[in-house]
Design a protein around this motif. Sequence first.
Motif, short mmCIF file in Angstrom:
data_model
loop_
_atom_site.label_atom_id
_atom_site.label_comp_id
_atom_site.label_asym_id
_atom_site.label_seq_id
_atom_site.Cartn_x
_atom_site.Cartn_y
_atom_site.Cartn_z
N SER A 34 0.84 -1.21 0.00
CA SER A 34 0.00 0.00 0.00
C SER A 34 0.88 1.25 0.00
O SER A 34 0.53 2.26 -0.63
N TYR A 35 2.02 1.20 0.70
CA TYR A 35 2.97 2.32 0.65
C TYR A 35 3.46 2.53 -0.77
O TYR A 35 3.53 3.67 -1.26
N LEU A 74 5.25 4.37 -6.90
CA LEU A 74 4.64 3.25 -7.62
C LEU A 74 5.64 2.62 -8.59
O LEU A 74 6.14 3.27 -9.51
N ASN A 127 -3.56 -5.29 -3.58
CA ASN A 127 -3.88 -4.69 -2.29
C ASN A 127 -5.33 -4.93 -1.89
O ASN A 127 -5.63 -5.14 -0.71
N GLU A 128 -6.23 -4.88 -2.86
CA GLU A 128 -7.64 -5.16 -2.56
C GLU A 128 -7.80 -6.58 -2.02
O GLU A 128 -8.54 -6.81 -1.05
N LYS A 166 3.64 -3.12 -11.30
CA LYS A 166 2.90 -1.98 -10.77
C LYS A 166 1.45 -1.92 -11.22
O LYS A 166 0.59 -1.45 -10.47
N GLU A 189 1.94 1.62 -3.57
CA GLU A 189 0.83 2.08 -4.42
C GLU A 189 0.60 3.58 -4.28
O GLU A 189 0.33 4.28 -5.25
N ASN A 190 0.75 4.08 -3.06
CA ASN A 190 0.44 5.48 -2.79
C ASN A 190 1.66 6.40 -2.84
O ASN A 190 1.55 7.60 -2.60
N GLY A 191 2.82 5.82 -3.16
CA GLY A 191 4.03 6.63 -3.20
C GLY A 191 4.86 6.34 -4.41
O GLY A 191 4.46 6.68 -5.54
N PRO A 229 -2.75 -2.32 -7.32
CA PRO A 229 -4.04 -1.97 -6.71
C PRO A 229 -4.92 -3.19 -6.45
O PRO A 229 -5.52 -3.31 -5.38
#
Length: 255
Positions: free
Chosen positions: A97-98, A104, A196-197, A189, A100-102, A193
């Motif tokens: 998640s880090y 990538l 992570n789901e 990459k 994905e949000n940073g 998402p």
Amino acid sequence: MIAVILSAGMGTRLMPLTKDIPKPLLEINGVTLLERMIKNCMNAGITDFILIVGYNKKKVYDIAPELEEKLGVNIKIIENEDYDVTNTSVSTYLASSYIENGPLDDFILINGDNVVDPEIITRIAETENTSMIVDNFKELNEESFKLILEDVKVNDDNSIANGTIAEIGKGIDIPSSTGEFIGVSKVVKGDIPRFNEILQILIDEDPQNYYDFAYRTLSNDTTIDYVLTNGLKWTEIDDHNDWKTANSLVDEFEN
């Protein structure tokens, strides 16, 4: 590309070796498992690392700057504060998640208690798709994290298979198993998402779930390459017998 090394576990079956340090900081021939794995990743062109820590985390915090300076790499440390009541699904989610949000990017996910032939890391780094290292050579047992593949297609040199995961886990039937997932994988990459789901669903079901189970669902949503070991050697280090095996393998690799 980023390498994520899971380093939060308590290593209870290795006591007293792990009384004061996490497993990745155990030394073989004067080099920690962590440093050895970082060097393996560097051979594959990776210089950015995320370490997930928990048990005896201060020891990892202390050694990380030394490794950065010595090896010329970048290390980000993320804490699993609930390491003693969760499992690898939580630790993996913290890292993915880090990412994905940073920053990538594709990442390789490695269990921190693994000792592997360096070629294993090189091979998975070179794949274009999300991928898993599968041992198709070693004799399976009840502790092996086995998987059964469906609709299998193998490339011409028998190095990569494709297909969907019908079952994965320790308890599945040995004769029906395709091989053993060795705890080294890669998520590109574009798949992060969805990965992570799936991890979040696993965690909601049971925070003690292994991240490995996420690949079963993911294999129905995207292409996964199963990179076959074809005899390349490795071991995870769960107990003292594994520790002896790891020492022997390191001697073999270094010689």
